[in-house]
Design an enzyme around this catalytic site. Structure first.
Site, mmCIF file in Angstrom:
data_model
loop_
_atom_site.group_PDB
_atom_site.id
_atom_site.type_symbol
_atom_site.label_atom_id
_atom_site.label_comp_id
_atom_site.label_asym_id
_atom_site.label_seq_id
_atom_site.Cartn_x
_atom_site.Cartn_y
_atom_site.Cartn_z
ATOM 1 C CG ASP A 163 -16.108 -12.947 -5.863
ATOM 2 O OD1 ASP A 163 -17.313 -12.139 -6.016
ATOM 3 O OD2 ASP A 163 -15.429 -12.952 -4.929
ATOM 4 C CD GLU B 79 -2.982 -1.090 0.462
ATOM 5 O OE1 GLU B 79 -3.048 -0.088 -0.135
ATOM 6 O OE2 GLU B 79 -3.973 -1.978 0.280
#
Length: 264
Positions: free
Chosen positions: A93, A68
């Site tokens: 999905d 991140e």
């Protein structure tokens, strides 16, 4: 896992999903190969997660380290990723993400639906699916190198007899009529359930007609149809869940989502 083994394993899921979502199987396979390092990523090995989708899935979640950016700097932080029982659930999905978009733009990836693999790769990249500026080129390179376009060719009509085609057309017309009827209903759900219970034999007759064409596309119960099939079994409308056709499971799912499959 060899590249050929990876393709052989995921291709049936991608092709089956394409029939429902209209997302090119070549795109699904190429993205899965790129995102999962051909099935060797820790996330895929531990959780059958091919596309790095975060959150909680059918098999819960697993915590993995991910990169991140905090104040412009890359840092490693733990994150929960969706876990699946099999690759088919991961593929479904992924397709739900493509067809449903994101909360602030449900049509974000709509231009990647119903088109060929190369076009879909360019459109999904243009929509911002990945930050890599070479994302589309990498997907197309995989498609070209392994001729993944062969999995986009729908040969169902060539394998069907004229009689089966007519039966399928009749079934589709019946489904259209049923959808029209359901959309126009204004009675309460309780009244609807009572009426369906009284007319249960009619629904069974529709299901039995599907047996005539099941032989051309027998398959195990798809993950997206499992809730509907379970409800049909509980309602006494279905004795043998496995071995039906794609259209059979689609009809059962339509009935289930409309609230027509009820247990007496």
């Amino acid at each position: 896992m060899k590249d050929s083994e990876f393709i052989a394993k995921i291709a049936p899921y991608a092709v089956e999903d394409m029939q429902r979502s209209r997302i090119a199987a070549s795109l699904t396979i190429a993205q899965a190969a790129l995102e999962s390092a051909w099935g060797s990523s820790g996330l895929t090995v531990k959780a059958n997660n091919l596309f790095g989708i975060k959150g909680s899935g059918p098999a819960g979640s697993v915590t993995m380290q991910t990169t991140e950016y905090v104040r412009g700097k890359a840092v490693q932080v733990p994150a929960a990723f969706r876990a699946y029982h099999n690759w088919g659930q991961s593929v479904a999905d992924h397709s739900a993400l493509i067809t449903g978009g994101v909360s602030w733009n449900r049509g974000l990836y709509s231009r990647a639906i119903g088109t060929d693999g190369r076009t879909a790769a360019r459109e999904i990249a243009a929509a911002g699916y990945a930050t890599d500026p070479n994302y589309a080129a990498k997907l197309i390179r995989i498609m070209d190198d392994y001729n993944l376009y062969q999995y986009d060719e729908m040969k169902e009509d060539e394998e069907m007899s004229a009689e089966d085609k007519q039966r399928l057309l009749s079934l589709e017309n019946e489904l259209k009529e049923m959808r029209t009827l359901i959309s126009g209903l204004s009675v309460s759900r309780d009244t609807l359930k009572t009426g369906v219970q009284e007319q249960g034999q009619s629904i069974k007759n529709i299901a039995e007609r599907l047996v005539d064409i099941e032989g051309r596309a027998e398959m195990k119960v798809p993950a997206w149809a499992e809730p509907a099939v379970n409800a049909a079994v509980a309602a006494g409308l279905l004795d043998t869940p496995d071995g039906g056709s794609y259209d059979f499971y689609r009809l059962i799912t339509v009935l289930y989502r409309a609230g027509l499959l009820v247990t007496e």
